[in-house]
Enzyme design. Structure first.
Site, short mmCIF file in Angstrom:
data_model
loop_
_atom_site.label_atom_id
_atom_site.label_comp_id
_atom_site.label_asym_id
_atom_site.label_seq_id
_atom_site.Cartn_x
_atom_site.Cartn_y
_atom_site.Cartn_z
CB SER A 33 -0.87 -3.73 7.89
OG SER A 33 -2.02 -2.97 7.60
CB THR B 41 -3.86 -14.04 8.72
OG1 THR B 41 -4.24 -12.92 7.93
CG2 THR B 41 -4.16 -15.32 7.96
CB CYS C 15 0.43 -6.60 13.81
SG CYS C 15 1.63 -5.30 13.46
NE ARG D 136 -2.40 -1.35 3.46
CZ ARG D 136 -1.86 -0.61 4.41
NH1 ARG D 136 -1.93 0.71 4.35
NH2 ARG D 136 -1.27 -1.16 5.45
CG ASN E 48 3.20 -6.58 1.87
OD1 ASN E 48 2.60 -7.15 2.80
ND2 ASN E 48 2.58 -5.76 1.02
NE ARG F 72 0.00 -8.54 2.31
CZ ARG F 72 -0.57 -8.27 3.48
NH1 ARG F 72 -1.68 -8.86 3.84
NH2 ARG F 72 -0.04 -7.38 4.30
CG ASP G 208 -7.59 -7.38 6.55
OD1 ASP G 208 -6.66 -7.17 7.35
OD2 ASP G 208 -7.80 -6.67 5.56
CE LYS H 245 -7.25 -3.81 5.04
NZ LYS H 245 -5.96 -4.37 5.03
CE1 TYR I 259 0.33 -5.84 -1.71
CE2 TYR I 259 -0.86 -3.91 -0.91
CZ TYR I 259 -0.28 -5.15 -0.67
OH TYR I 259 -0.31 -5.69 0.58
CG HIS J 186 -7.31 -3.29 9.84
ND1 HIS J 186 -6.00 -2.88 10.01
CD2 HIS J 186 -7.26 -4.29 8.92
CE1 HIS J 186 -5.20 -3.60 9.24
NE2 HIS J 186 -5.94 -4.47 8.58
P1 GTP Z 1 -2.63 -7.82 7.25
O1 GTP Z 1 -3.08 -8.84 6.27
O2 GTP Z 1 -1.49 -6.98 6.71
O3 GTP Z 1 -3.71 -6.95 7.80
O4 GTP Z 1 -1.87 -8.58 8.44
P2 GTP Z 1 -2.30 -9.58 9.64
O5 GTP Z 1 -2.57 -8.76 10.86
O6 GTP Z 1 -3.32 -10.54 9.22
O7 GTP Z 1 -0.89 -10.31 9.92
P3 GTP Z 1 -0.48 -11.85 9.85
O8 GTP Z 1 -1.31 -12.72 10.73
O9 GTP Z 1 -0.36 -12.22 8.43
O10 GTP Z 1 0.98 -11.81 10.51
C1 GTP Z 1 2.03 -11.07 9.99
C2 GTP Z 1 3.36 -11.55 10.50
O11 GTP Z 1 3.39 -11.62 11.92
C3 GTP Z 1 3.69 -12.94 9.98
O12 GTP Z 1 5.03 -12.96 9.54
C4 GTP Z 1 3.51 -13.82 11.19
O13 GTP Z 1 4.33 -14.95 11.15
C5 GTP Z 1 3.84 -12.89 12.37
N1 GTP Z 1 3.09 -13.28 13.60
C6 GTP Z 1 1.77 -13.55 13.68
N2 GTP Z 1 1.41 -13.93 14.94
C7 GTP Z 1 2.55 -13.89 15.68
C8 GTP Z 1 2.85 -14.16 17.05
O14 GTP Z 1 1.99 -14.53 17.87
N3 GTP Z 1 4.14 -13.98 17.45
C9 GTP Z 1 5.13 -13.57 16.58
N4 GTP Z 1 6.36 -13.42 17.05
N5 GTP Z 1 4.88 -13.32 15.27
C10 GTP Z 1 3.61 -13.46 14.82
C1 SPV Z 2 -3.08 -4.64 5.15
O1 SPV Z 2 -2.10 -4.02 4.71
O2 SPV Z 2 -3.61 -4.36 6.24
C2 SPV Z 2 -3.66 -5.76 4.38
C3 SPV Z 2 -3.18 -6.00 3.03
O3 SPV Z 2 -4.55 -6.44 4.88
S1 SPV Z 2 -3.96 -4.89 1.92
O4 SPV Z 2 -5.27 -5.44 1.57
O5 SPV Z 2 -3.12 -4.82 0.75
O6 SPV Z 2 -4.14 -3.61 2.53
MN MN Z 3 -5.21 -5.65 6.83
#
Ligand code: GTP
Ligand code: SPV
Ligand code: MN
Length: 602
Positions: A267, A272, A269, A88, A384, A386, A294, A225, A216, A245
């Site tokens: 994002s 998922t 963090c 983004r 990033n 995906r 999300d 978003k 993207y 979010h």
């Molecule tokens: P967006 O799709 O960008 O909104 O992100 P999201 O909040 O769904 O993040 P996602 O669950 O994909 O996690 C992003 C990164 O954080 C990945 O590399 C994970 O491996 C890492 N991660 C997730 N949960 C944990 C956790 O409990 N501990 C640690 N250390 N890392 C984590």
């Molecule tokens: C984020 O960045 O919080 C995502 C990926 O979930 S995107 O849909 O590209 O914003």
């Molecule tokens: Mn997101």
């Protein structure tokens, strides 16, 4: 030589012809877009399986998708973006309202007429020699009153195939519209993928999005978003609901009691991961199912509880770090019918990324298409990179995802990526204090957006990049919603990312996050007491289940939840600067709360 013409060839009979009829405004808008963009072909999508197969085949012929090894990854495709188009772009994302005041200091603003004129200039003839796809879709279950209809017009076949996974795409959207239903107009063109001509623009008063210059996800899949959060949040404020979010999960106890939990993490963090959590063996009998990973749309129900739906139908998730240990349900979700973007490609047509299971491949082609080997200095996959996978692939998909009335939320969790200060888990005193907690949360920036990697910034409710109006008014809306709820969710804070002096994560995270969730549920059920501190209720060590956790005892736990007044003084100083920027829009209750909190952590 293969024919890479970007026009569709040999279109099977009956495909591409589903031009909507009977909605005058919709037809007029589509005609305007055609006149403006002058495509060589117009393909009206219907969302059918036959259409999917045809467009995939064409995307492969055009060189936009590469089929992966169909024995290992049936129905899966590989894609590389332009190297400059990987995340983004908050600097190039605009909310265009009649006054600058309306969007506040945390958004980029442009005058709607000026921006529209500039965009129309760029879109003049932009689709000459290209295909225009007309994509009808719904965000939300078919019969939910919260569901929104959008139509995305795009010149990217990649966008069409991704929208098909991420939304309820197809003619049902036109049916829901009838003759005069309101719909979101989304016009997207990749132009020449030049960052100088990249603008992601929202016109909330017209329920319209115009996005140019990027392919993207967050910039180009307009239902996500742009509609579900930026336009959605502005609409929600006017209509009295919430667009957040947040992931949504169901936690079922061995006794069969279910709690629905919503959690906002910025994002990349952990949304998922948390939404698909598998409880550790010690929690045998507990079952976590996913409603969303999300975005959540929420409204007050007749019983005074907060009800949530997931407007999406798929997962656009972060690849790096995803493996069978950290997130087995994600691995299973992406085993078929998935589009992988900017990961590495192996010689046998498999995909790889940093943090995938097993040893790195001896050789691969990295996300840029360069030869890569384990001793290469650069990462094989973009940080990033995906996957886009349909929710129906998720082995723990909750059946409630299609429930039009949504699920009643027991707890809302706010979390961020914080090396220090913020404890593993704690509870706010009430809705107002919980709103304050969300409003003051910070997080270290990730690769999901261009720029600022690792910098700590305030990201209230994980909505800084996504709130489509003034953040001060957004906080006020949270307080208003609290007053509407006779039985509001309890509000918690979490931090999976606290680090020790050596820079290692103090908490094992992932599946073990079940332990924090269990404490949250115990609090919702009034089963356990807590330690009172100025920042909220902290878990007592004896109430927090550490059994079966290797190399992590009560002393480690106490480090993970330690209350650090000096850290909070710094956090509140940052929050004070942020609140001041919001000026007159800042709700007095929250400013007063900040003063009270500052005094309490002295
Ligand atoms: P967006 O799709 O960008 O909104 O992100 P999201 O909040 O769904 O993040 P996602 O669950 O994909 O996690 C992003 C990164 O954080 C990945 O590399 C994970 O491996 C890492 N991660 C997730 N949960 C944990 C956790 O409990 N501990 C640690 N250390 N890392 C984590
Ligand atoms: C984020 O960045 O919080 C995502 C990926 O979930 S995107 O849909 O590209 O914003
Ligand atoms: Mn997101």
């Amino acid at each position: 030589m293969s024919d890479k013409s970007i026009l569709l060839q040999s279109i099977p009979e009956g495909l591409g012809t589903h031009k909507p009829q009977g909605h005058a405004k919709l037809s007029a808008w589509i005609d305007d877009c055609i006149k403006r963009c002058q495509p060589a072909q117009v393909f009206y999508c219907d969302g059918s399986e036959a259409e999917k197969k045809f467009l995939e085949k064409e995307a492969v012929r055009m060189g936009i998708l590469t089929p992966l090894n169909q024995d290992k990854l049936p129905g899966c495709f590989y894609s590389r973006s332009h190297p400059n188009d990987v995340a983004r772009v908050e600097q190039l994302t605009f909310i265009c309202t009649p006054t600058k005041e309306a969007v506040g200091p945390t958004n980029h603003w442009r005058d709607p007429q000026e921006m529209r004129a500039k965009l129309m200039g760029m879109l003049d003839g932009a689709m000459k020699g290209r295909v225009m796809y007309v994509v009808p879709y719904m965000m939300g279950p078919k019969d939910s009153k919260l569901t929104q209809v959008g139509v995305e017009i795009t010149d990217s076949i990649y966008v069409v195939l991704n929208m098909r996974i991420m939304s309820r795409m197809g003619e049902a959207a036109y049916e829901r519209l009838g003759a005069d239903g309101d719909f979101n107009k989304g016009l997207h063109s990749t132009l020449d993928l030049n960052p100088e001509r990249r603008f992601i623009c929202h016109f909330p008063q017209d329920n319209e999005i115009i996005s140019v210059g990027s392919g993207y996800g967050g910039n180009a899949l307009l239902g996500k978003k742009c509609l579900a959060l930026r336009i959605g949040s502005a609409l929600a404020q006017r209509q009295g609901w919430m667009a957040e979010h947040m992931l949504l999960l169901a936690a079922e106890s061995p006794e069969g009691k279910k709690h629905y939990i919503a959690a906002a993490f910025p994002s990349a963090c952990g949304k998922t991961n948390f939404a698909m959590l598998i409880p550790p063996p010690h929690f045998a009998g507990w079952k976590i199912t996913t409603i969303g990973d999300d975005i959540a749309w929420m409204e007050a129900g007749p019983d005074g509880r907060l009800y949530a739906i997931n407007p999406e139908a798929g997962y656009f998730g972060v690849a790096p770090g995803t493996n069978y240990k950290s997130n087995p349900n994600a691995m299973k979700s992406i085993a078929r019918d998935t589009i992988y973007t900017n990961v590495a490609l192996t010689p046998d047509g498999d995909v790889w990324w940093e943090g995938k299971d097993g040893d790195p491949p001896a050789e691969a082609s990295d996300w840029l298409g360069n030869a890569w080997a384990p001793d290469s200095p650069d990462k094989a996959a973009h940080a990033n990179s995906r996957f886009t996978a349909p929710a129906r692939n998720n082995p723990v998909l909750a059946p409630e995802v299609d429930d039009p009335k949504g699920v009643p939320i027991s707890a809302i969790i706010f979390g961020g990526r914080r090396a220090s200060t913020v404890p593993l888990v704690f509870q706010s005193f009430d809705w107002e204090h919980g709103t304050f907690l969300g409003a003051t949360m910070g997080s270290e920036m990730t690769a999901a957006a261009a720029g600022g990697l690792g910098q700590l910034r305030l990201d209230p409710m994980a909505m800084i990049p996504f709130c489509g109006y003034h953040m001060g008014d957004y906080f006020a809306h949270w307080l208003t919603m609290g007053k509407k709820l006779k039985n509001p969710p309890l509000i918690f804070g979490v931090n999976w990312f606290r680090k020790d002096e050596q820079g290692r994560f103090v908490w094992p995270g992932f599946g073990e996050n079940m332990r924090a969730l269990k404490w949250i549920i115990d609090r919702c059920e009034g089963k356990v007491d807590a330690k009172e501190t100025p920042i909220g209720h902290l878990p007592r060590t004896e109430d927090f289940d550490l059994e079966g956790l290797k190399d992590f005892g009560p002393a480690d736990f106490e480090k993970a939840i330690a209350y650090d007044p000096a850290g909070w003084q710094k956090d509140y100083a940052l929050a004070g600067e942020f609140f001041a920027k919001l000026g007159e829009h800042m709700p007095k209750e929250l400013s007063a709360r900040l003063e009270k909190q500052k005094a309490a952590v002295k």
